[in-house]
Design an enzyme around this catalytic site. Structure first.
Site, mmCIF file in Angstrom:
data_model
loop_
_atom_site.group_PDB
_atom_site.id
_atom_site.type_symbol
_atom_site.label_atom_id
_atom_site.label_comp_id
_atom_site.label_asym_id
_atom_site.label_seq_id
_atom_site.Cartn_x
_atom_site.Cartn_y
_atom_site.Cartn_z
ATOM 1 N N LYS A 1 0.194 3.828 -2.668
ATOM 2 C CA LYS A 1 -0.799 4.899 -2.594
ATOM 3 C C LYS A 1 -0.189 6.286 -2.428
ATOM 4 O O LYS A 1 -0.890 7.294 -2.552
ATOM 5 C CB LYS A 1 -1.779 4.587 -1.456
ATOM 6 N N SER B 1 -5.912 3.402 4.244
ATOM 7 C CA SER B 1 -5.391 2.542 3.177
ATOM 8 C C SER B 1 -6.493 1.835 2.403
ATOM 9 O O SER B 1 -6.353 0.678 2.015
ATOM 10 C CB SER B 1 -4.417 1.506 3.759
ATOM 11 N N SER C 1 0.786 -1.234 0.000
ATOM 12 C CA SER C 1 0.000 0.000 0.000
ATOM 13 C C SER C 1 0.814 1.278 0.000
ATOM 14 O O SER C 1 0.244 2.370 -0.109
ATOM 15 C CB SER C 1 -0.951 0.016 1.209
#
Length: 447
Positions: A112, A164, A109
């Site tokens: 991101k 997230s 993640s």
């Protein structure tokens, strides 16, 4: 009758023992799950947010300065061939600490970070967006978006970065580019613009894909660029955020999963990440005494301790030396009897070790495709700083006045200079820069 009750009693005892074992297993498993940082569910109640704050404070004693796993930091190696780390100074991108910094690894993640930057650069954050079916029920961590709900881009960004949300990543990709595929193209275009060679994106959320990877160094550069954006920096450093209810969804309370914000002095971002394929990943930003650092660890199990120790070493060994300030005039061009000043866009802070002397050669590079008239304070190119024929860092340069003749800017490419920087007892020993032709190009003020 007595025999019957005796057998029944034995079965009762066995049942009770089994029940106790199962209960303890469930309790300890649940407790373990709470203590592991991973992409889990979004917070949607006020009571849950207070629990997060208590947990963050309770975790303060798990990290001790200069100690990793109870051993002195120099005795510990927490990076192997399938993991990596890097610490850079954010304004110059100088690498301060690294192991396997160019190895290509999955990043989960922490993907991101680029997703958020691309969204911020290409959207009105207060614009409302109706959640499409494609963004509902996305695998992994989620903020539980529902079809036809109405969210602002800004609120989705907080759900992306703090909780997230993979569904938030999908929604933002579609809101920005019309489809996930088009948005991934935008992400990879940004990678190309930054000149990064060990990064490629296949999705906006970081779930496993065979051709989805980065390196610790590349991700540090992406993060440093992102932190130069004030909106991104605000979101990445936010501990709690409230999404106000509207006619389509209730109130949400988002607590940031990044524990470094609560346990490390000076921490101001950025993003956690975890999948079974990537292992534990963490990108951290921290600022002390005017020096902003970016740290990355990929596939490191004790990612919080590792990140904290890296920062301790960097802050202890390096001092921030200001070698240029925003607006410093680098060169004055004379075009048709009119002077045009070329200046630094941002402050330059070079991290130096005590007694270290760094020799730097400076070159100008003008952007292609500039068109007249060029408004004042436009980014016209970069000043490249080399040490031992290796690019140390670069800095944006801007024009202080409007320019009508773009061709004249090419003159700047002919200029170059040399600089010597040292620090002694925390103070600048010397700074100077001379144009090779013998004309003073940048006086190298002492700050």
């Amino acid at each position: 009758m007595g025999k019957y009750f005796s057998i029944k009693s034995v079965f009762k005892i066995i049942f009770i023992v089994i029940a106790i074992i199962l209960t303890n297993y469930i309790i300890f498993s649940f407790s373990d799950a709470l203590n592991i940082t991973k992409d889990n569910n979004a917070v949607n109640s006020g009571s849950r947010s207070s629990n997060w704050q208590n947990n963050a404070l309770g975790d303060r004693d798990f990290y001790q300065e200069g100690v990793y796993g109870g051993k002195a930091e120099e005795e510990v190696s927490y990076v192997n061939k399938s993991s990596s780390m890097a610490v850079i100074e954010a304004s110059t991108m100088r690498v301060l600490i690294e192991q396997n910094k160019d190895v290509r690894l999955e990043m989960a993640s922490t993907t991101k970070i680029m997703t958020a930057l691309a969204v911020i650069e290409n959207n009105d954050l207060d614009e409302e967006f109706t959640i499409p079916d494609e963004a509902v029920g996305v695998e992994g961590s989620s903020i539980y978006l529902k079809s036809k709900e109405i969210w602002t881009i800004r609120d989705l960004l907080y759900g992306l970065m703090l909780r997230s949300g993979n569904d938030a990543a999908t929604a933002l990709a579609i809101a920005t580019s019309g489809s996930v595929e088009n948005f991934v193209g935008l992400m990879n275009d940004k990678v190309s613009d930054l000149g990064l060679e060990n990064t490629h994106f296949e999705n906006p959320h970081g779930l496993h894909a065979d051709n989805h990877y980065t390196s610790a160094y590349d991700l540090a550069i992406i993060s440093a660029v992102a932190m130069q954006n004030p909106i991104f920096k605000e979101i990445a450093g936010c501990k709690m955020y409230t999404v106000q209810a509207n006619s389509s969804h209730p109130t949400y309370y988002f607590a940031n999963k990044n524990k470094m914000l609560g346990i490390y002095d000076g921490a101001n971002g950025i993003k956690t990440g975890y999948t079974k394929d990537s292992g534990r990943c963490l990108v951290t930003a921290a600022e002390r005494d005017g020096m902003q650092l970016i740290g990355v660890v990929l596939n490191v199990y004790d990612h919080y301790n590792a990140s904290a120790i890296n920062f301790d070493k960097a802050f202890a060994n390096y001092s921030p030396v200001t070698i240029g300030k925003s607006g410093d005039i680098l060169q004055t061009l004379n075009i048709e009897e009119k002077n045009y000043n070329i200046a630094l866009q941002n402050d330059l802070v070079l991290p130096l070790k005590e007694g270290e002397i760094v020799g730097i050669k400076c070159y100008f590079e003008i952007n292609e495709g500039l068109q007249a008239p060029l408004n004042a304070n436009s980014i016209i190119g970069k000043m490249q700083f080399y040490n031992d024929n290796r690019l140390l860092f670069s800095a944006n340069i801007v024009n202080m006045e409007e320019i009508d003749d773009i061709g004249a800017l090419r003159k700047i490419s002919a200029y170059s200079g040399e600089m010597r920087v040292s620090v002694e007892n925390g103070e600048i020993k010397q700074i100077f820069s001379l144009n090779r032709s013998g004309v003073t190009a940048w006086s190298g003020q002492t700050y």
